[in-house]
Design a protein around this motif. Structure first.
Motif, mmCIF file in Angstrom:
data_model
loop_
_atom_site.group_PDB
_atom_site.id
_atom_site.type_symbol
_atom_site.label_atom_id
_atom_site.label_comp_id
_atom_site.label_asym_id
_atom_site.label_seq_id
_atom_site.Cartn_x
_atom_site.Cartn_y
_atom_site.Cartn_z
ATOM 1 N N THR A 107 55.604 18.876 -41.786
ATOM 2 C CA THR A 107 54.865 18.466 -40.603
ATOM 3 C C THR A 107 53.386 18.524 -40.900
ATOM 4 O OG1 THR A 107 56.592 19.332 -39.155
ATOM 5 C CG2 THR A 107 54.428 18.941 -38.159
ATOM 6 N N PRO A 108 52.620 17.493 -40.589
ATOM 7 C CA PRO A 108 51.195 17.488 -40.907
ATOM 8 C C PRO A 108 50.436 18.545 -40.125
ATOM 9 C CG PRO A 108 51.709 15.680 -39.448
ATOM 10 C CD PRO A 108 53.020 16.282 -39.865
ATOM 11 N N GLU A 109 49.342 19.014 -40.710
ATOM 12 C CA GLU A 109 48.509 19.985 -40.042
ATOM 13 C C GLU A 109 47.685 19.302 -38.953
ATOM 14 O OE1 GLU A 109 46.034 22.144 -42.641
ATOM 15 O OE2 GLU A 109 47.676 22.886 -43.893
ATOM 16 N N LEU A 110 47.768 19.843 -37.745
ATOM 17 C CA LEU A 110 46.951 19.358 -36.647
ATOM 18 C C LEU A 110 46.180 20.534 -36.075
ATOM 19 C CD1 LEU A 110 49.461 17.001 -34.830
ATOM 20 C CD2 LEU A 110 47.633 16.348 -36.370
ATOM 21 N N ASP A 111 45.017 20.273 -35.504
ATOM 22 C CA ASP A 111 44.179 21.329 -34.968
ATOM 23 C C ASP A 111 44.751 21.803 -33.634
ATOM 24 O OD1 ASP A 111 40.584 21.570 -34.294
ATOM 25 O OD2 ASP A 111 42.230 23.004 -34.027
ATOM 26 N N PRO A 112 45.237 23.052 -33.556
ATOM 27 C CA PRO A 112 45.850 23.512 -32.301
ATOM 28 C C PRO A 112 44.843 23.644 -31.169
ATOM 29 C CG PRO A 112 45.585 25.340 -33.842
ATOM 30 C CD PRO A 112 45.232 24.088 -34.589
ATOM 31 N N TYR A 113 43.535 23.638 -31.492
ATOM 32 C CA TYR A 113 42.526 23.781 -30.448
ATOM 33 C C TYR A 113 42.006 22.452 -29.952
ATOM 34 C CZ TYR A 113 42.689 28.476 -32.336
ATOM 35 O OH TYR A 113 43.130 29.693 -32.758
ATOM 36 N N ILE A 118 52.845 11.349 -48.602
ATOM 37 C CA ILE A 118 52.937 11.896 -49.955
ATOM 38 C C ILE A 118 51.670 12.671 -50.301
ATOM 39 C CG2 ILE A 118 52.997 11.278 -52.399
ATOM 40 C CD1 ILE A 118 54.841 8.949 -51.655
ATOM 41 N N LEU A 119 50.499 12.118 -49.970
ATOM 42 C CA LEU A 119 49.242 12.781 -50.295
ATOM 43 C C LEU A 119 49.108 14.102 -49.557
ATOM 44 C CD1 LEU A 119 46.703 9.803 -50.395
ATOM 45 C CD2 LEU A 119 47.967 10.847 -52.276
ATOM 46 N N GLU A 120 49.544 14.146 -48.309
ATOM 47 C CA GLU A 120 49.453 15.403 -47.569
ATOM 48 C C GLU A 120 50.388 16.442 -48.172
ATOM 49 O OE1 GLU A 120 49.731 17.391 -43.177
ATOM 50 O OE2 GLU A 120 50.968 15.668 -43.676
ATOM 51 N N ASP A 121 51.580 16.014 -48.562
ATOM 52 C CA ASP A 121 52.507 16.949 -49.196
ATOM 53 C C ASP A 121 51.901 17.522 -50.476
ATOM 54 O OD1 ASP A 121 55.271 18.125 -49.553
ATOM 55 O OD2 ASP A 121 55.156 16.892 -51.362
ATOM 56 N N LEU A 122 51.245 16.647 -51.275
ATOM 57 C CA LEU A 122 50.602 17.127 -52.493
ATOM 58 C C LEU A 122 49.441 18.062 -52.174
ATOM 59 C CD1 LEU A 122 50.491 13.870 -54.668
ATOM 60 C CD2 LEU A 122 52.006 15.836 -54.954
ATOM 61 N N ALA A 123 48.676 17.751 -51.129
ATOM 62 C CA ALA A 123 47.524 18.575 -50.774
ATOM 63 C C ALA A 123 47.933 19.995 -50.431
ATOM 64 C CB ALA A 123 46.770 17.946 -49.601
ATOM 65 N N THR A 124 49.103 20.153 -49.823
ATOM 66 C CA THR A 124 49.542 21.481 -49.410
ATOM 67 C C THR A 124 50.408 22.176 -50.444
ATOM 68 O OG1 THR A 124 51.454 20.489 -48.266
ATOM 69 C CG2 THR A 124 49.462 20.865 -46.962
ATOM 70 N N SER A 125 50.993 21.422 -51.377
ATOM 71 C CA SER A 125 51.913 22.035 -52.332
ATOM 72 C C SER A 125 51.392 22.069 -53.758
ATOM 73 C CB SER A 125 53.267 21.304 -52.313
ATOM 74 O OG SER A 125 53.103 19.938 -52.692
ATOM 75 N N ASP A 126 50.606 21.066 -54.167
ATOM 76 C CA ASP A 126 50.105 21.010 -55.538
ATOM 77 C C ASP A 126 48.802 20.228 -55.577
ATOM 78 O OD1 ASP A 126 49.697 20.824 -58.286
ATOM 79 O OD2 ASP A 126 51.845 20.720 -58.715
ATOM 80 N N PRO A 127 47.682 20.870 -55.203
ATOM 81 C CA PRO A 127 46.393 20.161 -55.156
ATOM 82 C C PRO A 127 45.981 19.548 -56.488
ATOM 83 C CG PRO A 127 46.253 22.256 -53.990
ATOM 84 C CD PRO A 127 47.578 22.247 -54.707
ATOM 85 N N ASP A 128 46.402 20.147 -57.606
ATOM 86 C CA ASP A 128 46.039 19.584 -58.906
ATOM 87 C C ASP A 128 46.631 18.191 -59.081
ATOM 88 O OD1 ASP A 128 44.546 21.775 -59.613
ATOM 89 O OD2 ASP A 128 46.162 22.753 -60.714
#
Length: 204
Positions: free
Chosen positions: A169-175, A126-136
């Protein structure tokens, strides 16, 4: 014959919602005010029919009084009487047998919600979804950096494969080669913080 509801919600004047002088709980009133502004007045206070005192909702009561004193408009969920007074919904119908029972419930109604803690996987999703869609909205939850780090150390990356809507899908570092798909269904070792993108290795 209609059933008599043992519990019911009644709108009463905010000035009639009497606090219990024995209430031991402190409150962050500004955070409660911010929540009421954002979402309306959602959770109703509870009153004791025997004493007429508040069992749950002291912080919400204080927040409404402060908002009214500041000249704010009544939030969603609050009614206004003919004289401009605020009417607040209160859960009624429960009566204590004595002060000891009342004070026990006064504490329990605050203790029980915090007793179970959080399920790390669903919370992180839930927190990751908020971080990417509505940081406020994420900021309004007031999670500290330390809390976020502790949370992410408990999370299996597979639990973040889908967000609350089943698609994110969570952000992962592609490198980061440690995260790469091994082809044999082994999970990656790192997961990114939903607030700052920093990578953590769960369990370390």
């Amino acid at each position: 014959m209609p059933l008599a509801a043992p519990r019911y919600i009644s709108y009463i004047p905010l000035t009639d919602l009497a606090p219990d002088p024995a209430n031991p709980k402190s409150h962050e009133i500004e955070r409660i005010i911010a929540s009421i502004r954002d979402h309306g007045f959602v959770e109703t206070p509870v009153a004791d029919e025997r004493t007429g005192l508040t069992l749950a909702g002291h912080g919400r009561r204080s927040a409404l009084i402060e908002m009214q004193a500041r000249g704010e408009q009544p939030p969603d969920g609050i009614l206004v009487d003919d004289d401009g007074g605020w009417l607040v919904p209160v859960t009624r119908g429960w009566a204590s047998t004595d002060d000891r029972q009342a004070h026990t419930l006064l504490i329990l109604l605050n203790r029980l919600p915090e007793a179970g803690g959080w399920r790390p996987g669903p919370l992180a999703a839930i927190l990751e979804d908020l971080a990417t869609s509505d940081p406020d909205l994420l900021d309004s939850l007031c999670f500290t950096d330390e809390e976020m780090e502790n949370l992410l150390r408990q999370v299996d990356p597979e639990t973040l494969a889908q967000g609350p809507d089943g698609t994110h899908t969570p952000e992962l570092d592609p490198y980061d080669h440690d995260q790469a798909d091994t082809g044999d269904n082994e999970r990656g070792t790192n997961v990114s913080c939903p607030a700052c993108g920093h990578l953590f290795t769960p369990g370390r």
